[in-house]
Design an enzyme around this catalytic site. Structure first.
Site, PDB file in Angstrom:
ATOM      1  CB  CYS A   8      -0.941   0.000   1.187  1.00 11.94           C
ATOM      2  SG  CYS A   8      -0.154  -0.451   2.735  1.00 11.94           S
ATOM      3  CG  HIS A  56      -0.628   4.200   3.889  1.00  8.68           C
ATOM      4  ND1 HIS A  56      -1.430   4.148   5.008  1.00  8.68           N
ATOM      5  CD2 HIS A  56      -0.236   2.907   3.659  1.00  8.68           C
ATOM      6  CE1 HIS A  56      -1.517   2.890   5.426  1.00  8.68           C
ATOM      7  NE2 HIS A  56      -0.815   2.126   4.629  1.00  8.68           N
TER       8      HIS A  56
END
Lengths: 351, 351, 351, 351
Positions: C150, C243
């Site tokens: 990710c 993120h």
């Protein structure tokens, strides 16, 4: 004051760690034995514990070898504090009491036992006499004392002046409880960040029942429970430490706001002159500023042992509403147990 | 359906921005005019506004020139939504109404006016008839309709089925309110992170009073207020959107838990068959899982227009306790006003 | 477009639930089989799953019976998405591929396999040709495709225009990662509330290695890895989704800030004209406002499939610094896998 | 030790309050005068200040009358601490220095002045000799000393051992900064809850420049700045106290990880034997556990005066990466200024 050797049961858990932190510089009590599950037994404490307190692990416990929680391993201690999980507390605490080792417990298991004191020193210090009814040992050397649920502590402490002055008809309370109350790992961050969880399993029945024993009268060695209904809604909020309660009370004798505030402010603790090391100078702090108390600002006041009150006001339904708040893992758990032990020393039950 | 040209008063503020976001793709209403303070007037909206919504600023408003909030600048709109601050709403909204421009307002100023409807379409749609009593213009072309406080909306919506079925004696409510309710910049992060603030100035009196008008009966063009006391404690918690309420109610006619749950679940909205674009399919959602509703999971349900209910249970004090939750800036503010406007269209007050 | 029957492996976990949510209204893919551990197998999905998505569980999966993750139970699906835990993914995914069932996997296990494409459609769509090298079945009917870590997704997507235009010497990156990246229950709230955890086990090696395969050139069915060092520091912050990366890059060919920004803004996706249902219109969004991107405001942009870039500026050390951010469980996990499947359909690998 | 009478400039602000809290029980310094803006002047401090510290306002300051910040009102103090806003600090601090009142300032205004020491006692204690170059007064009685930016403090303190042992070529740093660094009301909760803001205005240039002066060599009364580039990205995260830095450094002389860690761990503070009351016993704490340091657990260590280091490791780009963290409003602001004053006492500049 003689120094006492104490053991901690459940020493690797969240409550056990709090006991260790609180006792680090205690003037009377010195930790000499640590008990935990068989998985930890045999290891050094610094290896066995995943230390979650923000202060460093005290040097005094690092190199203690963790013991199994059986009484035969604890024959050199004067008494034990129990931070055991309720799934094992009944059996283990019974074992210790039968072996003549007093147990000062934070577990819920014996709180409703008719011979076991459920104790807040500022509220019902006389209940310690119940110890004499316990029959764990023939000579009375082994016994159990418990402290209440972390919401019951500020709730009952704040109700005590009102109960004595006016009598109580009923109570409606909504709690906003800190995440530390769920232990570790406890509440997943995905559940609670930016959120409120409106339910805490098993909590509301304790909030409803424990104040009635705490405010009960001791007669012939037994407690006659106080008799009023409590309606509780327990919620979890994204706060680290400090349970905050919104309380509304119906009084037996009606009173106006000034009289109620005066009763709360002038209330004197029955243990005030005992000079117990962990006793807060002011067990009840009454704020006039309506923004207070707040858990992040005030949970640590007086070493986390104070119950803070605010927003006392006449209510449009029932009689009086107010906010109460206390540190859930200090005043509402390990710190409360330590204060219980200090009272038991002063009263001669521990010696 | 004819399309309406609408203006937004207070267009740069938090509520004004929410109006703009909600109306972006509205099938009936098209924003053609934006009003704000003289500091912003004359600028393009994209320059005047510090856009705080998480979706992009709609293209349709970016290049609108912000106008001063005086009626003469808004003569081409069919009506206006008002997200004005209460410090200026009385004067400006009066000006617009007198100029024959209907005002659908989120401000509190006219909520208690005896000729102004305080409106939740699912609760008291008939109150819109009060408009005929207003005298801002000789021909009735200018008038004001208001929506309630963001706590009053889920509180009253959840009380409505109980009020109709059993009657209400009294209500005790503790709210846990999201930070978006305080606008922008609003609550400083240093005050609320990891904390609860047990007081919101001016909030509790609205929670106490607005449900009584909303549940009142219209007779001869005037509302006869419902008559029961509400005791409210309003707190702020670290949640972005969604006010959660812990409610305890005393009923006039006693009922058991099953009957109460059944009444809540079977309640039908009086506007169900009007097909209003913003109306939620289920204005009340009843959860059986005791962990729900939660603001972070459920505030956005049905476009933020649903009131979610959970934990309906018999109470040990009074009669019934439950949790209610709704999106405070959608259902409790701008979205509620838009739904009001849709009802007013259907009922022929806007055309 | 023909409709495909798809299975989900690991359907009760966090990634599996995200697959189910994303596919709810997918125009090409219909979930017909759900696989989980033997503990869940045999139960209805609505009983087996502790549903943590904020939208309701889709009706279409509620009454599917959960299957064990063995290929013989999935003979009616056209392919499977795998959200399996890495502890079991190697064995199960191999079983499916050998049975002739294509596996589109989010697990890390096969990412470094020399015949398995590690795929971001906007970055290296040609790598899907590697499938032809796989030997799970004699006829090539069973194969595996993976999507990256990710953090690697926004990092590599943002490096791609720079790599093509200037070449890359080295990269220093610090990630601030959302809690949803740890699954459920995942990060304890006591660890992360009001805190930063400066370490995520196993993460930094993936950030260092995966971009090199993704940016590698395919030659004779094998990837020649890109060749530059990446120094990564992975931290956890109290954010739900998204993120955020602070990236500093040393370029092979030096360029000034304007040229760099121009290259980033004018970059065109190689799959732009394929009209894949989940492909974002703008795979890279470049913000000029230095306050952006922010995870809470922008992680959901374009259905969570966009990588947002900001603060592109000449660096005082190395050459250029910028911020990159993407939704970790959509773009960085389940959504990325779905886009991979869509590309595989268009390119004729799934039919 | 003689006791000093001290004044606080900017006493009602966030930094001023921190000075008051830190000095409450200081063995050498006693607050006798408080200065603030004309809006507060004339009021008692307890009325003028919106107290935001979590401990109670010290009794000693409550009934002090707030003064305007002009030197003639402060003729009885031995020196002043300045927590003034930069918009007024130049003028006011100059006034005090010219009046012969030493100023220990947390403001940024004089940090780059060639005759004003920018001081971290553990890093560059010898820089206090620069005071002798100041010409505010003919007799040298009035002068100014400053402490660095709150990120520059842990950054420079952690670079110091590396700089001395190996020399530094360049530094890349990403900061994750606490909300308390923005003062009060500071960061709106709607901006930062569950979010990261990747930009802090004006911060990165200070991070780039201040370490070079701090690590510079004093020669003939002037500082020769250290000469290496620093690339900084300053972000805001939802943390109350404690700035955490991800640092990567290129060294002049190459070294392996063991040697680097050894240099960091064995570094000795040059003021270690001065016994300054606020000096931490260990100015640098090196954690071996990769999960540490964390701001919520470690910012308060050693009274908030310690810089905590973790994750020291060989880097794949440049040479070494590590995490550094310190309390931004104690070590990085008021506490740093108090330590500066203590050093100035010991060295005879204050007497």
């Amino acid at each position: 004051m003689t120094s006492f050797k104490v053991g901690i049961l459940g020493a690797t858990g969240a409550v056990g760690q709090k006991f260790i932190r609180i006792l680090e510089n205690h003037p009377w009590f010195k930790i000499t034995a640590l008990g935990a599950s068989s998985r930890s037994a045999g290891k050094l404490y610094e290896e066995a514990a995943n230390w979650i307190e923000s202060t460093r692990m005290p040097d005094g416990v690092k190199s203690l070898t963790v013991l199994e929680c059986t009484s035969n391993h604890f024959d050199e201690v004067d008494f034990v504090f129990s931070g055991l999980d309720s799934s094992v507390a009944t059996e283990i605490e019974t074992d210790f009491a039968k072996a003549g080792i007093p147990v000062i417990s934070n577990a819920k298991n014996f709180r409703t036992d008719p011979t076991v004191p459920l104790l807040i020193p500022e509220v019902n210090p006389d209940h310690i006499e119940m110890i004499r009814e316990q029959r764990f040992t023939a000579d009375g050397s082994g016994w159990i004392v418990t402290n209440p649920n972390c919401v019951a502590v500020p709730l009952t402490t704040s109700l005590k002046p009102l109960y004595d002055a006016f009598g109580i008809e009923s109570v409606v309370v909504t709690s906003m409880q800190a995440i530390s109350g769920a232990g570790y790992p406890g509440v997943p961050s995905l559940d609670i960040m930016g959120n409120v969880i409106p339910f805490i399993g098993g909590e509301e029945s304790k909030i409803r029942q424990e104040p009635l024993k705490l405010l009960g009268k001791l007669k012939d060695g037994a407690v006659r429970y106080a008799d009023f209904p409590v309606q509780a809604t327990a919620t979890r909020v994204p706060v680290i430490n400090g349970h905050l309660l919104s309380v509304t009370v119906s009084l037996k004798r009606k009173a106006d706001q000034d009289e109620i505030i005066n009763v709360m402010k002038s209330w004197g603790s029955p243990i005030h002159d005992l000079d117990l090391p962990s006793a807060p100078k002011f067990p009840l702090k009454i704020f006039d500023d309506p923004r207070y108390p707040q858990p992040r600002l005030h949970a640590d006041s007086e070493g986390g042992m104070q119950t803070a009150i605010g927003r006392i006001r006449q209510a449009h339904v029932m009689d009086v509403s107010y906010i109460a708040m206390a540190h859930n893992t200090v005043r509402g758990a390990a710190g409360g147990a330590v204060l219980n032990a200090e009272l038991l020393v002063k009263k001669g039950f521990l010696k």
